[in-house]
Design an enzyme around this catalytic site. Structure first.
Site, PDB file in Angstrom:
ATOM      1  N   GLU A   1       0.847  -1.189   0.000  1.00 14.80           N
ATOM      2  CA  GLU A   1       0.000   0.000   0.000  1.00 14.80           C
ATOM      3  C   GLU A   1       0.886   1.243   0.000  1.00 14.80           C
ATOM      4  O   GLU A   1       1.759   1.383   0.859  1.00 14.80           O
ATOM      5  CB  GLU A   1      -0.896   0.042   1.242  1.00 14.80           C
ATOM      6  CG  GLU A   1      -2.004  -0.970   1.262  1.00 14.80           C
ATOM      7  CD  GLU A   1      -2.959  -0.736   2.436  1.00 14.80           C
ATOM      8  OE1 GLU A   1      -4.140  -1.086   2.288  1.00 14.80           O
ATOM      9  OE2 GLU A   1      -2.528  -0.216   3.478  1.00 14.80           O
ATOM     10  N   CYS A   2       0.656   2.139  -0.943  1.00 12.46           N
ATOM     11  CA  CYS A   2       1.324   3.433  -1.000  1.00 12.46           C
ATOM     12  C   CYS A   2       2.840   3.273  -0.920  1.00 12.46           C
ATOM     13  O   CYS A   2       3.468   2.825  -1.865  1.00 12.46           O
ATOM     14  CB  CYS A   2       0.779   4.364   0.078  1.00 12.46           C
ATOM     15  SG  CYS A   2       1.144   6.120  -0.243  1.00 12.46           S
ATOM     16  N   GLY A   3       3.468   3.584   0.206  1.00 13.32           N
ATOM     17  CA  GLY A   3       4.910   3.409   0.314  1.00 13.32           C
ATOM     18  C   GLY A   3       5.330   1.976   0.072  1.00 13.32           C
ATOM     19  O   GLY A   3       6.379   1.718  -0.546  1.00 13.32           O
TER      20      GLY A   3
END
Length: 436
Positions: A327-329
């Site tokens: 997720e994201c990073g």
């Protein structure tokens, strides 16, 4: 019977978190049980709440969660003396289009639960106008009840008198006024406050905030203003499916953005969670059946992540036979490369082809509704997922099969589709709940 309050403000950056932490610790020091919640999609504040109260705090979100889920989450406050829900942004700030049970505004939670609002007002650069702002917020939405205000960063006794007098004329209670006090400022970085676990002196800072607020705020009056509250039995639990039975979760300073309710839901469904630290050059537990890389600050540690060969080799080996999701990073780290703020490219794990850059910062912020085009851990193709995206990276390349058709809160299709390649998947949004 517990009593509830919402701590809100006209805008961000006014002092909601500091006041919430100070009230929670001050009342805890008096022997009261305090339960905190965070309205909206914030990963950082719940950890501060837990540090202040000794009790886990979770997010409640009217855009992404239905009333049953919110009722289930807040029922953990049943055994508390006082419940504090810290708002996000301004009191009525949400998205234009209604979500599951509201627009994501803190006012939704106040009205839904019947909890009065304590407003934090910063009257810097104004005097009587602060009363007009408070009165406008009081009268804007009939179902939201204003308990009173706490003034923050007042310039002088004369300044305080002017603002107090105007608020009294407007019939608005003033619980206290805080002069400027740099010693209790919480450090910030580009995604918000520096995380609680990164601050060795967080306990002392909260103690000082509690002392300062107790000196300037009538704690008994605030407590009396809270509404008695009888939690209703929740018809629904958390609508979250764990991604696997045994989950290897990346967890360190680079991978720390996990909603507490997600981890609780996974465990409640019988899943086991083992943690590992990519920054310590650890790979995922080889006995796990899925690996999950949450968001965080990989851009601050990109060089170390790139150099940690045991982590990268271990993750690649894991992905040969079992699913890996970021997720994201975490999604960025699953990609081919990440360019930091200085323009230096760092090789990532290469499980996906994503290339991201922080050299030219561009903010991506908002709720996301994703219809999965392919399965991801815990969710089948066709599932509708609600989440939130917040990062400053620019997509240079996203060449893999799109994972989902993603819309923002207005219904507009966005380019951050997520990716799928082999057993690896990733999204820029952080999952909050699946639509029922």
């Amino acid at each position: 019977m517990p009593a509830g309050l919402v701590i809100s403000a006209p805008a961000s950056g006014v002092g909601k978190t500091t006041l919430t932490l100070a009230l929670a610790r001050a009342w805890r020091n008096r022997g009261l049980e305090v339960q905190c919640f965070k309205s909206g999609p914030d990963y950082i504040d719940p950890a501060f709440h837990a540090a202040a109260t000794g009790r886990a705090s979770v997010n409640v979100d009217s855009w992404a969660m239905d009333r049953g889920t919110i009722a289930h989450l807040v029922s953990r406050g049943t055994d508390a003396d006082i419940v504090l829900a810290e708002g996000s942004m301004g009191l009525f700030d949400g998205v234009a289009a209604r979500g599951v049970s509201g627009t994501g505004a803190s006012a939704d939670i106040a009205e839904m639960l019947g909890w009065p609002v304590v407003l934090v007002i910063d009257p810097s650069g104004q005097a009587q106008t602060a009363a007009a702002i408070a009165a406008g917020l009081r009268d804007y939405r009939p179902g939201v009840r204003l308990a009173g205000v706490v003034l923050n960063r007042v310039a002088s006794p004369r300044h305080e008198d002017l603002v107090r007098s105007a608020l009294n004329d407007a019939g608005i209670a003033v619980f206290g006024a805080l002069p400027r006090h740099a010693e209790i400022s919480l450090p910030k970085r580009h995604l918000g406050l520096v995380q609680a676990e990164e601050q060795a002196e967080i306990g002392k800072l909260i103690d000082e905030a509690a002392r300062f607020v107790a000196e300037h705020v009538d704690l008994d009056a605030v407590l009396r203003a809270a509404a008695g509250w009888s939690p209703q039995p929740a018809a629904n639990g958390l609508n979250v499916t764990p991604p696997g039975q045994r989950i290897a979760l990346a967890r360190d300073a680079a991978f720390s953005f996990v909603y507490p309710h997600m981890l609780e839901a996974w465990r409640a469904a019988g899943a086991e969670i083992t943690t590992f630290s990519p920054l310590a050059d650890e790979g995922p537990d080889t006995s796990a059946d899925v690996c999950w890389l949450p968001g965080g600050y990989p851009e601050l540690h990109a060089g170390k992540i790139a150099a940690n060969t045991r982590f990268r080799t271990g993750l690649r080996s894991f992905a040969e036979t079992r699913p890996v999701h970021g997720e994201c990073g975490g999604y960025m780290v699953l990609g081919a490369g990440l360019t930091d703020a200085d323009g230096v490219r760092h090789e990532m794990t290469g499980l996906l082809g994503l290339e991201t850059s922080f050299a030219k910062r561009r903010m991506h912020l908002g709720y996301r509704l994703a219809a999965l085009a392919a399965p991801m851990p815990g969710h089948q193709a066709g599932a509708r997922l609600r989440g939130h995206e917040f990062h400053y990276s620019t997509i240079l390349a996203q060449p893999d099969t799109p994972l989902a058709v993603v819309h923002d809160a207005t219904g507009a299709v966005i380019a951050e589709t997520g990716s799928q390649r082999g057993r690896a998947t990733g999204t820029f949004f952080h999952l909050i709940a699946e639509d029922r």
